[in-house]
Design a protein around this motif. Sequence first.
Motif, PDB file in Angstrom:
ATOM      1  N   ALA A  54       7.888  -5.234  -8.219  1.00  9.58           N
ATOM      2  CA  ALA A  54       7.768  -4.593  -9.524  1.00  9.58           C
ATOM      3  C   ALA A  54       6.597  -3.626  -9.603  1.00  9.58           C
ATOM      4  CB  ALA A  54       7.610  -5.663 -10.607  1.00  9.58           C
ATOM      5  N   SER A  55       5.504  -3.939  -8.920  1.00  3.13           N
ATOM      6  CA  SER A  55       4.288  -3.123  -9.007  1.00  3.13           C
ATOM      7  C   SER A  55       3.538  -3.174  -7.678  1.00  3.13           C
ATOM      8  CB  SER A  55       3.392  -3.639 -10.137  1.00  3.13           C
ATOM      9  OG  SER A  55       2.203  -2.877 -10.246  1.00  3.13           O
ATOM     10  N   PRO A  56       3.998  -2.393  -6.687  1.00  2.00           N
ATOM     11  CA  PRO A  56       3.427  -2.479  -5.329  1.00  2.00           C
ATOM     12  C   PRO A  56       2.078  -1.777  -5.191  1.00  2.00           C
ATOM     13  CG  PRO A  56       5.131  -0.805  -5.389  1.00  2.00           C
ATOM     14  CD  PRO A  56       5.118  -1.439  -6.759  1.00  2.00           C
ATOM     15  N   THR A  57       1.064  -2.313  -5.870  1.00  2.00           N
ATOM     16  CA  THR A  57      -0.278  -1.752  -5.735  1.00  2.00           C
ATOM     17  C   THR A  57      -0.899  -2.219  -4.427  1.00  2.00           C
ATOM     18  OG1 THR A  57      -1.282  -3.615  -6.895  1.00  2.00           O
ATOM     19  CG2 THR A  57      -0.575  -1.743  -8.232  1.00  2.00           C
ATOM     20  N   PRO A  58      -1.804  -1.450  -3.851  1.00  2.00           N
ATOM     21  CA  PRO A  58      -2.391  -1.833  -2.555  1.00  2.00           C
ATOM     22  C   PRO A  58      -3.026  -3.212  -2.564  1.00  2.00           C
ATOM     23  CG  PRO A  58      -2.899   0.454  -3.036  1.00  2.00           C
ATOM     24  CD  PRO A  58      -2.256  -0.103  -4.267  1.00  2.00           C
ATOM     25  N   SER A  59      -3.813  -3.517  -3.582  1.00  2.00           N
ATOM     26  CA  SER A  59      -4.505  -4.806  -3.606  1.00  2.00           C
ATOM     27  C   SER A  59      -3.536  -5.972  -3.720  1.00  2.00           C
ATOM     28  CB  SER A  59      -5.508  -4.851  -4.763  1.00  2.00           C
ATOM     29  OG  SER A  59      -6.590  -3.992  -4.502  1.00  2.00           O
ATOM     30  N   LEU A  60      -2.511  -5.807  -4.525  1.00  2.00           N
ATOM     31  CA  LEU A  60      -1.519  -6.871  -4.658  1.00  2.00           C
ATOM     32  C   LEU A  60      -0.783  -7.097  -3.341  1.00  2.00           C
ATOM     33  CD1 LEU A  60       0.000  -8.847  -6.516  1.00  2.00           C
ATOM     34  CD2 LEU A  60       1.586  -6.993  -7.044  1.00  2.00           C
ATOM     35  N   LEU A  61      -0.444  -6.017  -2.662  1.00  2.00           N
ATOM     36  CA  LEU A  61       0.227  -6.132  -1.368  1.00  2.00           C
ATOM     37  C   LEU A  61      -0.669  -6.817  -0.342  1.00  2.00           C
ATOM     38  CD1 LEU A  61       1.862  -2.596  -1.378  1.00  2.00           C
ATOM     39  CD2 LEU A  61       3.109  -4.763  -1.469  1.00  2.00           C
ATOM     40  N   VAL A  62      -1.962  -6.520  -0.391  1.00  2.00           N
ATOM     41  CA  VAL A  62      -2.891  -7.178   0.531  1.00  2.00           C
ATOM     42  C   VAL A  62      -2.964  -8.672   0.230  1.00  2.00           C
ATOM     43  CG1 VAL A  62      -5.321  -7.366   1.204  1.00  2.00           C
ATOM     44  CG2 VAL A  62      -4.249  -5.111   1.035  1.00  2.00           C
ATOM     45  N   GLU A  63      -3.029  -9.025  -1.043  1.00  2.00           N
ATOM     46  CA  GLU A  63      -3.044 -10.446  -1.403  1.00  2.00           C
ATOM     47  C   GLU A  63      -1.781 -11.149  -0.904  1.00  2.00           C
ATOM     48  OE1 GLU A  63      -3.907 -11.545  -5.448  1.00  2.00           O
ATOM     49  OE2 GLU A  63      -5.262  -9.844  -5.697  1.00  2.00           O
ATOM     50  N   HIS A  64      -0.645 -10.492  -1.082  1.00  2.00           N
ATOM     51  CA  HIS A  64       0.620 -11.067  -0.610  1.00  2.00           C
ATOM     52  C   HIS A  64       0.574 -11.256   0.910  1.00  2.00           C
ATOM     53  CE1 HIS A  64       5.314 -10.761  -0.558  1.00  2.00           C
ATOM     54  NE2 HIS A  64       4.882 -11.989  -0.375  1.00  2.00           N
ATOM     55  N   ALA A  65       0.050 -10.259   1.600  1.00  2.00           N
ATOM     56  CA  ALA A  65      -0.055 -10.345   3.063  1.00  2.00           C
ATOM     57  C   ALA A  65      -0.955 -11.501   3.482  1.00  2.00           C
ATOM     58  CB  ALA A  65      -0.582  -9.027   3.622  1.00  2.00           C
ATOM     59  N   ALA A 107       0.920  -1.458   1.892  1.00  2.00           N
ATOM     60  CA  ALA A 107      -0.347  -1.173   1.213  1.00  2.00           C
ATOM     61  C   ALA A 107      -0.944   0.134   1.719  1.00  2.00           C
ATOM     62  CB  ALA A 107      -1.328  -2.326   1.422  1.00  2.00           C
ATOM     63  N   GLY A 108      -0.886   0.343   3.026  1.00  4.67           N
ATOM     64  CA  GLY A 108      -1.376   1.601   3.588  1.00  4.67           C
ATOM     65  C   GLY A 108      -0.592   2.791   3.065  1.00  4.67           C
ATOM     66  N   ALA A 109       0.725   2.633   2.957  1.00  2.00           N
ATOM     67  CA  ALA A 109       1.558   3.720   2.440  1.00  2.00           C
ATOM     68  C   ALA A 109       1.223   4.007   0.981  1.00  2.00           C
ATOM     69  CB  ALA A 109       3.027   3.348   2.583  1.00  2.00           C
ATOM     70  N   ALA A 110       0.950   2.965   0.202  1.00  2.00           N
ATOM     71  CA  ALA A 110       0.584   3.162  -1.198  1.00  2.00           C
ATOM     72  C   ALA A 110      -0.731   3.930  -1.319  1.00  2.00           C
ATOM     73  CB  ALA A 110       0.479   1.816  -1.902  1.00  2.00           C
ATOM     74  N   LEU A 111      -1.690   3.615  -0.457  1.00  2.00           N
ATOM     75  CA  LEU A 111      -2.953   4.355  -0.467  1.00  2.00           C
ATOM     76  C   LEU A 111      -2.746   5.797  -0.043  1.00  2.00           C
ATOM     77  CD1 LEU A 111      -5.366   1.657   0.987  1.00  2.00           C
ATOM     78  CD2 LEU A 111      -5.492   2.677  -1.290  1.00  2.00           C
ATOM     79  N   ASP A 112      -1.850   6.026   0.915  1.00  2.00           N
ATOM     80  CA  ASP A 112      -1.552   7.391   1.344  1.00  2.00           C
ATOM     81  C   ASP A 112      -0.952   8.200   0.197  1.00  2.00           C
ATOM     82  OD1 ASP A 112      -2.490   6.850   3.883  1.00  2.00           O
ATOM     83  OD2 ASP A 112      -0.501   6.486   4.735  1.00  2.00           O
ATOM     84  N   LEU A 113      -0.074   7.559  -0.576  1.00  2.00           N
ATOM     85  CA  LEU A 113       0.534   8.246  -1.715  1.00  2.00           C
ATOM     86  C   LEU A 113      -0.522   8.587  -2.764  1.00  2.00           C
ATOM     87  CD1 LEU A 113       3.854   6.239  -2.226  1.00  2.00           C
ATOM     88  CD2 LEU A 113       3.641   8.631  -1.538  1.00  2.00           C
ATOM     89  N   ALA A 148      -8.891   0.243  -0.202  1.00  2.00           N
ATOM     90  CA  ALA A 148      -8.872   0.605   1.212  1.00  2.00           C
ATOM     91  C   ALA A 148      -9.752  -0.340   2.022  1.00  2.00           C
ATOM     92  CB  ALA A 148      -9.343   2.048   1.391  1.00  2.00           C
ATOM     93  N   ALA A 149     -10.879  -0.777   1.434  1.00  2.00           N
ATOM     94  CA  ALA A 149     -11.753  -1.735   2.120  1.00  2.00           C
ATOM     95  C   ALA A 149     -11.051  -3.081   2.272  1.00  2.00           C
ATOM     96  CB  ALA A 149     -13.058  -1.898   1.345  1.00  2.00           C
ATOM     97  N   GLU A 150     -10.346  -3.494   1.230  1.00  2.00           N
ATOM     98  CA  GLU A 150      -9.591  -4.747   1.302  1.00  2.00           C
ATOM     99  C   GLU A 150      -8.536  -4.684   2.406  1.00  2.00           C
ATOM    100  OE1 GLU A 150      -9.886  -5.795  -3.492  1.00  2.00           O
ATOM    101  OE2 GLU A 150      -8.081  -4.901  -2.648  1.00  2.00           O
ATOM    102  N   LEU A 151      -7.868  -3.542   2.501  1.00  2.00           N
ATOM    103  CA  LEU A 151      -6.848  -3.380   3.533  1.00  2.00           C
ATOM    104  C   LEU A 151      -7.472  -3.395   4.922  1.00  2.00           C
ATOM    105  CD1 LEU A 151      -3.976  -2.808   4.463  1.00  2.00           C
ATOM    106  CD2 LEU A 151      -4.375  -0.371   4.005  1.00  2.00           C
ATOM    107  N   ALA A 152      -8.594  -2.694   5.080  1.00  2.00           N
ATOM    108  CA  ALA A 152      -9.268  -2.674   6.384  1.00  2.00           C
ATOM    109  C   ALA A 152      -9.708  -4.069   6.783  1.00  2.00           C
ATOM    110  CB  ALA A 152     -10.461  -1.722   6.328  1.00  2.00           C
ATOM    111  N   LEU A 153     -10.223  -4.829   5.842  1.00  2.00           N
ATOM    112  CA  LEU A 153     -10.656  -6.191   6.133  1.00  2.00           C
ATOM    113  C   LEU A 153      -9.468  -7.065   6.545  1.00  2.00           C
ATOM    114  CD1 LEU A 153     -13.157  -8.026   6.131  1.00  2.00           C
ATOM    115  CD2 LEU A 153     -12.603  -8.613   3.756  1.00  2.00           C
TER     116      LEU A 153
END
Length: 278
Positions: A162-173, A192-198, A210-215
């Motif tokens: 419903a709402s694929p925000t980067p942080s939510l996707l990272v939490e799911h991962a 999550a990376g694609a969402a940040l690219d967009l 982006a820091a959350e994703l890198a971590l």
Amino acid sequence: MGALANARHDFGQAERLARQAIRINAYSADAHGVLADALTQLGRPAEATEAVQAMLDLRPGLPALSRAAYDLEQHGRVDEARGLWTAALATAVAPADVAFVRQQLGDLAWHAGDLAAARAEYQAGLAARGDYLPLRHGMARVDVAEGRSEPALTAYAELAAASPTPSLLVEHAELLRSLGRAAEADAQLALAGAALDLLAAGGGADDLAAAELALARGDHAAAVRLAGAEGPAAATPTSPTPSPGPCTRPAARPRRCRTPVPPRRWARAARGTRTTSA
């Protein structure tokens, strides 16, 4: 336009646009709200507090009260913030307003480590409006913390759709990885990376996400560098408003402020609360 700049994490532009709007119409509560959001994220707490006070003086409804409560919380005055949210709840009538305030009270309990209170607030909010995504997100986090993996997985899958925000996707991962489902976790991180690219393609940036994703990817050096960009010159948003706006993500909370907030000003606002939306 200033609210849009905040949503794109361009806080410098948001401040400029808000000040232009205020020069044209000094009685615009909305413009003072946009200015408060931008100044909070630019690391100028004293100015942000003044902008919040101006918004309260002009229109002491839920959008202004939410910023006042958030301002108190960022000054470390959590009990006073909770009191202001409780006062706002007493006057909230619309289901969306009740859901929003319950979410904020639930988040305060969540950050204090009180899972039972957080769950109770989220459940009460969902009773008012069952489709409010931030409440469902809060419930999913509580489920994870309490070891209820299956309902949490279901909730995160629905939220991510419903709402694929980067942080939510990272939490799911991270949840998937903790359950040994590495391939699925990697797929969520790729999204999550694609969402940040967009976001970047649209001129925005979210260094914290982006820091959350890198971590999550194990790139600690990049995580430190990106997290370090979350300083006074950085642009990462937050604005607790009852409608979708520049900041709905708990992880995006700004830095702790140092300048005390005069409590009587917020107390006066609480006594005169009404739930006019911005």
